[in-house]
Design an enzyme around this catalytic site. Structure first.
Site, short mmCIF file in Angstrom:
data_model
loop_
_atom_site.label_atom_id
_atom_site.label_comp_id
_atom_site.label_asym_id
_atom_site.label_seq_id
_atom_site.Cartn_x
_atom_site.Cartn_y
_atom_site.Cartn_z
N GLY A 138 0.61 -1.19 -0.13
CA GLY A 138 0.00 0.02 0.00
C GLY A 138 0.90 1.37 0.01
N SER A 190 4.00 1.17 2.31
CA SER A 190 5.16 0.26 1.80
C SER A 190 5.72 0.81 0.46
CB SER A 190 4.48 -1.06 1.51
OG SER A 190 3.78 -1.74 2.62
N THR A 207 -4.67 -3.08 -0.59
CA THR A 207 -4.91 -2.49 0.70
C THR A 207 -6.61 -2.44 0.82
OG1 THR A 207 -5.52 -0.56 1.89
CG2 THR A 207 -4.98 -0.19 -0.21
N ASP A 224 -8.41 -0.74 2.23
CA ASP A 224 -8.81 0.42 2.56
C ASP A 224 -9.18 1.22 1.08
OD1 ASP A 224 -8.33 -0.06 5.05
OD2 ASP A 224 -6.64 1.47 5.42
N MET A 238 -13.00 -1.05 9.01
CA MET A 238 -11.69 -0.50 8.80
C MET A 238 -11.79 0.55 7.77
SD MET A 238 -8.85 -3.38 9.31
CE MET A 238 -8.26 -4.08 10.98
N GLY A 239 -10.68 1.21 7.50
CA GLY A 239 -10.45 2.39 6.74
C GLY A 239 -9.83 3.41 7.42
N ARG A 280 -26.23 -1.83 20.34
CA ARG A 280 -25.32 -2.71 20.40
C ARG A 280 -24.33 -2.42 19.31
NH1 ARG A 280 -27.58 -3.58 24.45
NH2 ARG A 280 -28.30 -5.66 25.25
N HIS A 337 -10.15 -7.47 12.13
CA HIS A 337 -9.33 -8.13 11.09
C HIS A 337 -10.10 -9.01 10.40
CE1 HIS A 337 -6.30 -5.84 13.47
NE2 HIS A 337 -5.64 -5.88 12.44
O1 F6P Z 1 -4.51 -0.26 6.12
C1 F6P Z 1 -5.25 -1.56 6.28
C2 F6P Z 1 -5.75 -1.59 7.84
O2 F6P Z 1 -6.36 -2.90 7.70
C3 F6P Z 1 -6.56 -0.55 8.24
O3 F6P Z 1 -7.51 -0.50 7.60
C4 F6P Z 1 -6.40 -0.77 9.66
O4 F6P Z 1 -6.55 0.66 10.30
C5 F6P Z 1 -4.87 -1.23 9.70
O5 F6P Z 1 -4.63 -1.94 8.63
C6 F6P Z 1 -4.52 -2.16 10.91
O6 F6P Z 1 -3.48 -2.48 11.17
P1 F6P Z 1 -2.91 -3.73 12.13
O7 F6P Z 1 -3.26 -5.05 11.25
O8 F6P Z 1 -1.42 -3.38 12.26
O9 F6P Z 1 -3.73 -3.82 13.32
#
Ligand code: F6P
Length: 363
Positions: free
Chosen positions: A118, A121, A142, A144, A186-187, A280, A286
């Site tokens: 991404g 990197s 990515t 994101d 995420m994002g 809730r 992940h």
């Molecule tokens: O950039 C990708 C990502 O999944 C983001 O959406 C998230 O904030 C981050 O990586 C989480 O990183 P890690 O795996 O180090 O917790």
């Protein structure tokens, strides 16, 4: 005209995502079968180049024929820690270890390096390539989907599918209990996952970092839904959304930077207070990165892998493969890392969300 390379390296870097193995498979298949080259898979991104002995393995055609196309994660391993230009040492100091990485690449004897990563990197890999005279080609990944110059990055579609499925599962339980369900996705810098999954999963409210919201607006929207006779609601919030004091909910990341997470709970608590609804919160985390890649991620990853090898064959370096207008093209790597590609508040998807009556919290 560059001499035809015989040995190429490939590494995956940054957060993993679904589809990385599909692109490794495509690179190996095209390079080994198509060109008769050797492919060396470097383990754990640049970490494998810092270790001695170097951590790598030759990737033969077996990689192209076994089932890694379907596998989540990366068979090479990856890391989003240990920037070699500012490497955190065990004694707490920070050291520039870039020359060690470059020495590692030279020791491998590769003619070119394909880096799957991404923006973070790519910034590091480009600097290494410039400093060490390394021929670099980038493949964007990515979840994101915030890299510039490409409409799609590997991993995004799978993440959106997972988030959409989460909404599919939250909706019946929300309806059964008359609850407001908040889903945090995420994002890091952009709300693409939240926006796409929110539309596809029938959310009532989508909060993204690109559009300022107020809790009062969100609460008013939930009240409106109630008046229309529906006593539950689905709210999707991107992890990078700021709280009411204008701050992101963050904590220290093992890389030394920060990571986001927790805004969903803040919003859930506030909405419970403002609307009286039972609320809730689900933080998807992940889960969005793992699992089998969707067919679209497999397709994009495969097309990117093949094109990246052809760039090496043509001696075209410092470029990234990209998806534009239904085709794979290549662009200068510098274009991809200029700034995160955020959600355009006037984009088709934002207009679609508004057209569907979804609240973005801004009015
Ligand atoms: O950039 C990708 C990502 O999944 C983001 O959406 C998230 O904030 C981050 O990586 C989480 O990183 P890690 O795996 O180090 O917790």
């Amino acid at each position: 005209m560059a001499a035809t390379p015989r040995t190429i390296g490939i590494l995956t870097s940054g957060g993993d995502c679904a589809g990385l193995n599909a692109t490794i498979r495509a690179v190996v298949g095209r390079a080994v079968q198509g060109h008769g080259w050797r492919v060396l898979g470097i383990r754990h991104g640049t970490m494998g180049l810092l270790r001695r002995p170097l951590e790598f393995e030759e990737l033969g055609l077996r990689v192209a024929t076994v089932n890694i196309l379907r596998l989540g994660g990366t068979i090479l391993g990856t890391t989003n820690r240990g920037n070699p230009f500012a490497f955190p040492m065990p004694d707490g100091s920070v050291r520039d270890r870039s020359e060690e990485v470059i020495a590692g690449l030279r020791e491998l004897g590769i003619d070119a390096l394909i880096g799957v990563g991404g923006d973070g990197s790519f910034a590091i890999l480009r600097r290494l390539a410039q400093q060490g005279g390394i021929n670099l080609v980038g493949i964007p990944k990515t979840i994101d989907n915030d890299l510039g110059a490409t409409e799609n990055s590997i991993g995004f579609h799978t993440a959106v599918m997972v988030a959409t499925e989460a909404l599919d599962r939250l909706q019946p339980t929300a309806a059964s209990h008359d609850r407001v369900m908040v889903l945090e996705v995420m994002g890091r810098d952009a709300g693409h996952i939240a926006l796409s999954a929110g539309i596809a999963g029938g959310a009532d409210v989508i909060l993204i970092p690109e559009i300022a919201y107020t809790l009062e607006n969100v609460a008013a929207h939930i009240e409106k839904i109630r008046r229309q006779g529906r006593n539950f609601a689905l709210v999707v919030v991107a992890e990078a959304v700021k709280d009411q004091t204008g701050r992101r909910v963050q904590r220290r990341h093992s890389s030394g930077g920060v990571t986001y997470g927790g805004i969903g709970n803040r919003i859930g608590e506030a909405l419970a207070r403002l609307t009286g609804a039972e609320t809730r919160v689900t933080v998807l985390g992940h889960v969005q990165r793992g699992g089998q890649p969707t067919w679209t991620d497999r397709l994009i990853a495969s097309a990117f892998g093949v094109h990246a090898v052809e760039l090496v064959a043509a001696g075209k370096y410092d470029r990234m493969v990209a998806w534009q207008n239904r085709a794979v093209v290549d662009v200068p790597l510098s274009e991809a890392v200029v700034a995160p590609q955020q959600v355009d508040p006037d984009s088709t998807l934002v207009r679609t969300a508004r057209g569907l009556g979804i609240s973005l919290g801004d009015g």
